[in-house]
Design a protein around this motif. Structure first.
Motif, short mmCIF file in Angstrom:
data_model
loop_
_atom_site.label_atom_id
_atom_site.label_comp_id
_atom_site.label_asym_id
_atom_site.label_seq_id
_atom_site.Cartn_x
_atom_site.Cartn_y
_atom_site.Cartn_z
N SER A 104 1.00 -1.09 0.18
CA SER A 104 0.02 0.04 -0.02
C SER A 104 0.81 1.19 0.04
O SER A 104 0.24 2.30 -0.16
N ALA A 105 2.12 1.07 0.17
CA ALA A 105 3.01 2.32 0.57
C ALA A 105 3.98 2.31 -0.86
O ALA A 105 4.98 3.14 -0.84
N ILE A 106 3.89 1.41 -1.84
CA ILE A 106 4.90 1.54 -3.01
C ILE A 106 4.74 2.48 -3.54
O ILE A 106 5.98 3.07 -4.32
N ARG A 107 3.68 3.41 -3.78
CA ARG A 107 3.88 4.62 -4.20
C ARG A 107 4.05 5.90 -3.49
O ARG A 107 4.01 6.97 -3.79
N THR A 108 4.59 5.47 -2.04
CA THR A 108 4.93 6.73 -1.38
C THR A 108 6.56 6.82 -1.09
O THR A 108 7.04 5.85 -0.70
N TRP A 109 7.04 8.00 -1.08
CA TRP A 109 8.30 8.31 -0.96
C TRP A 109 8.95 7.90 0.49
O TRP A 109 9.89 6.93 0.37
N GLY A 110 7.94 7.91 1.59
CA GLY A 110 8.43 7.55 2.69
C GLY A 110 8.32 5.87 2.90
O GLY A 110 8.86 5.52 3.98
N GLY A 111 7.75 5.13 2.07
CA GLY A 111 7.95 3.83 2.11
C GLY A 111 9.16 3.25 1.98
O GLY A 111 9.38 1.97 2.10
N TYR A 112 10.03 3.90 1.31
CA TYR A 112 11.46 3.36 0.97
C TYR A 112 12.53 3.66 2.09
O TYR A 112 12.32 4.57 2.84
N ARG A 113 13.73 2.99 1.65
CA ARG A 113 14.48 3.11 2.78
C ARG A 113 15.85 3.89 2.28
O ARG A 113 16.66 4.51 3.13
N PHE A 114 16.11 3.75 0.93
CA PHE A 114 17.17 4.46 0.18
C PHE A 114 16.98 5.41 -0.95
O PHE A 114 15.80 5.18 -1.58
N TRP A 115 17.32 6.58 -1.06
CA TRP A 115 17.01 7.48 -2.07
C TRP A 115 18.30 7.92 -2.79
O TRP A 115 19.33 8.38 -1.87
N GLY A 116 18.12 8.34 -3.99
CA GLY A 116 19.26 8.89 -4.67
C GLY A 116 19.29 10.37 -4.46
O GLY A 116 18.11 11.12 -3.99
N GLN A 117 20.06 11.10 -5.15
CA GLN A 117 20.17 12.63 -5.16
C GLN A 117 19.47 13.51 -6.14
O GLN A 117 19.16 14.61 -6.18
N GLY A 118 19.13 12.71 -7.19
CA GLY A 118 18.35 13.04 -8.33
C GLY A 118 19.02 13.59 -9.45
O GLY A 118 20.22 13.76 -9.50
N THR A 119 18.38 13.40 -10.71
CA THR A 119 18.93 13.72 -12.19
C THR A 119 17.82 14.76 -12.71
O THR A 119 16.72 14.28 -12.70
N GLN A 120 18.33 15.82 -13.38
CA GLN A 120 17.32 16.71 -13.93
C GLN A 120 16.93 16.24 -15.29
O GLN A 120 17.86 16.15 -16.19
N VAL A 121 15.76 16.33 -15.64
CA VAL A 121 15.13 15.96 -16.98
C VAL A 121 14.25 17.20 -17.35
O VAL A 121 13.49 17.92 -16.53
N THR A 122 14.81 17.96 -18.69
CA THR A 122 14.16 18.80 -19.09
C THR A 122 13.60 18.59 -20.42
O THR A 122 14.41 18.34 -21.34
N VAL A 123 12.40 18.99 -20.49
CA VAL A 123 11.63 18.69 -21.99
C VAL A 123 11.18 19.73 -22.32
O VAL A 123 10.34 20.65 -22.03
N SER A 124 11.71 20.44 -23.63
CA SER A 124 11.30 21.82 -24.24
C SER A 124 10.20 21.43 -25.26
O SER A 124 10.24 20.39 -25.88
N SER A 125 9.39 22.27 -25.36
CA SER A 125 8.35 22.25 -26.32
C SER A 125 8.56 22.53 -27.91
O SER A 125 9.69 23.34 -27.85
#
Length: 125
Positions: A104-125
């Motif tokens: 029930s928490a698989i779509r929840t950020w807090g349900g996980y234990r480890f997280w990355g720092q992120g990568t930026q995706v930019t889509v231009s029109s």
């Protein structure tokens, strides 16, 4: 301690495809569920996709279903997010997460234990 590092984010045009990767160090994804989340500029972080460790079930948000595919390579401790038919509204920082959330928490950020720092995706029109 498992550490996650995302890569692959860059600027693309609408309609293009992009593949993000998330590599684990200090452990593998074999025993974990893996999720992708994103945070658009000025908005809350949101669920994108998840891959269940047991049975390989996958889950997607309605906004990406049919366009994005999550896959996991246990031998390489890598999780990929293949993104097709990108739209400007897909612009966001994309994060991967690993852990053992209850279903029930698989779509929840807090349900996980480890997280990355992120990568930026930019889509231009």
């Amino acid at each position: 301690q498992v550490q996650l590092v995302e890569s692959g984010g860059r600027m693309v045009q609408a309609g293009d495809s992009l593949r993000l990767s998330c590599v684990a160090s200090g452990g593998t994804f074999k025993d974990y569920d893996v999720g992708w989340f994103r945070q658009p500029p000025g908005k809350e972080r949101e669920f994108v996709a998840a891959h269940r460790r047991s049975g390989g079930y996958t889950y997607y948000s309605d906004s990406v279903k049919g366009r994005f595919t999550i896959s996991k390579d246990n031998t390489k401790s890598t999780v990929m997010l293949q993104m097709n038919s990108l739209k400007p509204e897909d612009t966001a920082v994309y994060f991967c997460a690993g852990g053992v959330p209850i279903l029930s928490a698989i779509r929840t950020w807090g349900g996980y234990r480890f997280w990355g720092q992120g990568t930026q995706v930019t889509v231009s029109s």
